[in-house]
Design a protein around this motif. Structure first.
Motif, PDB file in Angstrom:
ATOM      1  N   PRO A  57       3.640 -10.034 -50.651  1.00  0.00           N
ATOM      2  CA  PRO A  57       5.006 -10.551 -50.700  1.00  0.00           C
ATOM      3  C   PRO A  57       5.992  -9.394 -50.504  1.00  0.00           C
ATOM      4  CG  PRO A  57       3.734 -11.339 -52.572  1.00  0.00           C
ATOM      5  CD  PRO A  57       2.908 -10.288 -51.887  1.00  0.00           C
ATOM      6  N   ALA A  58       7.031  -9.619 -49.729  1.00  0.00           N
ATOM      7  CA  ALA A  58       8.036  -8.583 -49.448  1.00  0.00           C
ATOM      8  C   ALA A  58       9.394  -9.258 -49.323  1.00  0.00           C
ATOM      9  CB  ALA A  58       7.678  -7.814 -48.192  1.00  0.00           C
ATOM     10  N   PRO A  59      10.084  -9.473 -50.432  1.00  0.00           N
ATOM     11  CA  PRO A  59      11.352 -10.192 -50.376  1.00  0.00           C
ATOM     12  C   PRO A  59      12.422  -9.503 -49.532  1.00  0.00           C
ATOM     13  CG  PRO A  59      10.881  -9.411 -52.611  1.00  0.00           C
ATOM     14  CD  PRO A  59       9.690  -9.089 -51.764  1.00  0.00           C
ATOM     15  N   TRP A  60      12.267  -8.221 -49.247  1.00  0.00           N
ATOM     16  CA  TRP A  60      13.256  -7.494 -48.439  1.00  0.00           C
ATOM     17  C   TRP A  60      13.097  -7.780 -46.943  1.00  0.00           C
ATOM     18  CZ3 TRP A  60       9.209  -5.392 -51.073  1.00  0.00           C
ATOM     19  CH2 TRP A  60       8.188  -4.861 -50.307  1.00  0.00           C
ATOM     20  N   ASN A  61      11.964  -8.354 -46.522  1.00  0.00           N
ATOM     21  CA  ASN A  61      11.736  -8.713 -45.121  1.00  0.00           C
ATOM     22  C   ASN A  61      12.231 -10.124 -44.859  1.00  0.00           C
ATOM     23  OD1 ASN A  61      10.502  -6.412 -44.165  1.00  0.00           O
ATOM     24  ND2 ASN A  61       8.441  -7.139 -44.542  1.00  0.00           N
ATOM     25  N   THR A  62      12.684 -10.383 -43.644  1.00  0.00           N
ATOM     26  CA  THR A  62      13.114 -11.737 -43.310  1.00  0.00           C
ATOM     27  C   THR A  62      11.949 -12.722 -43.374  1.00  0.00           C
ATOM     28  OG1 THR A  62      12.853 -11.254 -40.952  1.00  0.00           O
ATOM     29  CG2 THR A  62      15.062 -11.009 -41.882  1.00  0.00           C
ATOM     30  N   SER A  63      10.727 -12.243 -43.103  1.00  0.00           N
ATOM     31  CA  SER A  63       9.543 -13.110 -43.177  1.00  0.00           C
ATOM     32  C   SER A  63       9.074 -13.314 -44.612  1.00  0.00           C
ATOM     33  CB  SER A  63       8.396 -12.513 -42.364  1.00  0.00           C
ATOM     34  OG  SER A  63       7.910 -11.341 -42.996  1.00  0.00           O
ATOM     35  N   GLY A  64       9.495 -12.421 -45.509  1.00  0.00           N
ATOM     36  CA  GLY A  64       9.040 -12.490 -46.894  1.00  0.00           C
ATOM     37  C   GLY A  64       7.654 -11.910 -47.102  1.00  0.00           C
ATOM     38  N   LYS A  65       7.098 -11.264 -46.057  1.00  0.00           N
ATOM     39  CA  LYS A  65       5.752 -10.703 -46.139  1.00  0.00           C
ATOM     40  C   LYS A  65       5.717  -9.312 -45.528  1.00  0.00           C
ATOM     41  CE  LYS A  65       3.720 -15.256 -45.556  1.00  0.00           C
ATOM     42  NZ  LYS A  65       2.892 -16.104 -44.697  1.00  0.00           N
ATOM     43  N   ALA A  66       4.773  -8.490 -45.993  1.00  0.00           N
ATOM     44  CA  ALA A  66       4.523  -7.171 -45.400  1.00  0.00           C
ATOM     45  C   ALA A  66       3.020  -6.993 -45.248  1.00  0.00           C
ATOM     46  CB  ALA A  66       5.091  -6.058 -46.279  1.00  0.00           C
ATOM     47  N   LYS A  67       2.606  -6.433 -44.124  1.00  0.00           N
ATOM     48  CA  LYS A  67       1.192  -6.153 -43.902  1.00  0.00           C
ATOM     49  C   LYS A  67       0.900  -4.733 -44.381  1.00  0.00           C
ATOM     50  CE  LYS A  67      -2.419  -6.402 -40.411  1.00  0.00           C
ATOM     51  NZ  LYS A  67      -2.710  -6.739 -39.021  1.00  0.00           N
ATOM     52  N   ILE A  68      -0.127  -4.598 -45.204  1.00  0.00           N
ATOM     53  CA  ILE A  68      -0.569  -3.299 -45.695  1.00  0.00           C
ATOM     54  C   ILE A  68      -1.926  -3.047 -45.032  1.00  0.00           C
ATOM     55  CG2 ILE A  68      -1.270  -1.904 -47.660  1.00  0.00           C
ATOM     56  CD1 ILE A  68       1.673  -4.073 -47.587  1.00  0.00           C
ATOM     57  N   THR A  69      -2.051  -1.930 -44.320  1.00  0.00           N
ATOM     58  CA  THR A  69      -3.291  -1.617 -43.612  1.00  0.00           C
ATOM     59  C   THR A  69      -3.754  -0.218 -43.979  1.00  0.00           C
ATOM     60  OG1 THR A  69      -2.649  -2.997 -41.745  1.00  0.00           O
ATOM     61  CG2 THR A  69      -4.394  -1.389 -41.338  1.00  0.00           C
ATOM     62  N   VAL A  70      -5.055  -0.087 -44.197  1.00  0.00           N
ATOM     63  CA  VAL A  70      -5.684   1.216 -44.400  1.00  0.00           C
ATOM     64  C   VAL A  70      -6.699   1.385 -43.278  1.00  0.00           C
ATOM     65  CG1 VAL A  70      -7.151   2.623 -45.894  1.00  0.00           C
ATOM     66  CG2 VAL A  70      -5.389   1.162 -46.899  1.00  0.00           C
ATOM     67  N   ARG A  71      -6.590   2.511 -42.573  1.00  0.00           N
ATOM     68  CA  ARG A  71      -7.562   2.838 -41.532  1.00  0.00           C
ATOM     69  C   ARG A  71      -8.358   4.035 -42.010  1.00  0.00           C
ATOM     70  NH1 ARG A  71      -5.354   5.735 -36.588  1.00  0.00           N
ATOM     71  NH2 ARG A  71      -6.029   7.525 -37.788  1.00  0.00           N
ATOM     72  N   THR A  72      -9.661   3.953 -41.903  1.00  0.00           N
ATOM     73  CA  THR A  72     -10.505   5.111 -42.178  1.00  0.00           C
ATOM     74  C   THR A  72     -11.125   5.555 -40.857  1.00  0.00           C
ATOM     75  OG1 THR A  72     -12.384   3.686 -42.732  1.00  0.00           O
ATOM     76  CG2 THR A  72     -10.999   4.413 -44.558  1.00  0.00           C
ATOM     77  N   GLY A  73     -11.338   6.854 -40.725  1.00  0.00           N
ATOM     78  CA  GLY A  73     -11.863   7.391 -39.479  1.00  0.00           C
ATOM     79  C   GLY A  73     -10.736   7.721 -38.526  1.00  0.00           C
ATOM     80  N   GLY A  74     -11.080   8.316 -37.417  1.00  0.00           N
ATOM     81  CA  GLY A  74     -10.072   8.719 -36.447  1.00  0.00           C
ATOM     82  C   GLY A  74      -9.577  10.125 -36.717  1.00  0.00           C
TER      83      GLY A  74
END
Length: 81
Positions: A11-28
């Motif tokens: 949930p991200a009330p500051w976004n117009t969509s009300g959502k935020a994607k949280i991503t963790v990348r390992t490697g690279g």
């Protein structure tokens, strides 16, 4: 090490969509790369573990158990999301 991605939607009330994607990348190029919305941070595995421990201690002490939206998105060991 091949790149692997793990994501959840928060949930991200500051976004117009009300959502935020949280991503963790390992490697690279970086051992661990964390993206929260448009904010990004590269870190070593040791820094990522320290962050995990700090969050795991601070969040339950301050806010109680993890909310259902968070636990329902947990990725089983060995699976990418």
């Amino acid at each position: 090490m091949p790149k692997r991605y793990f994501s959840v939607i928060a949930p991200a009330p500051w976004n117009t969509s009300g959502k935020a994607k949280i991503t963790v990348r390992t490697g690279g190029a970086c051992e661990v790369y964390v993206c929260v919305g448009n904010h990004r941070a590269a870190m070593s595995a040791e820094e990522a573990w320290a962050l995990w421990v700090a969050l795991g201690t601070a969040l339950p002490a301050t806010f109680g158990p993890a909310p259902e939206w968070a636990t329902s998105q947990a990725t089983p060991p060995g699976e990418d999301r």
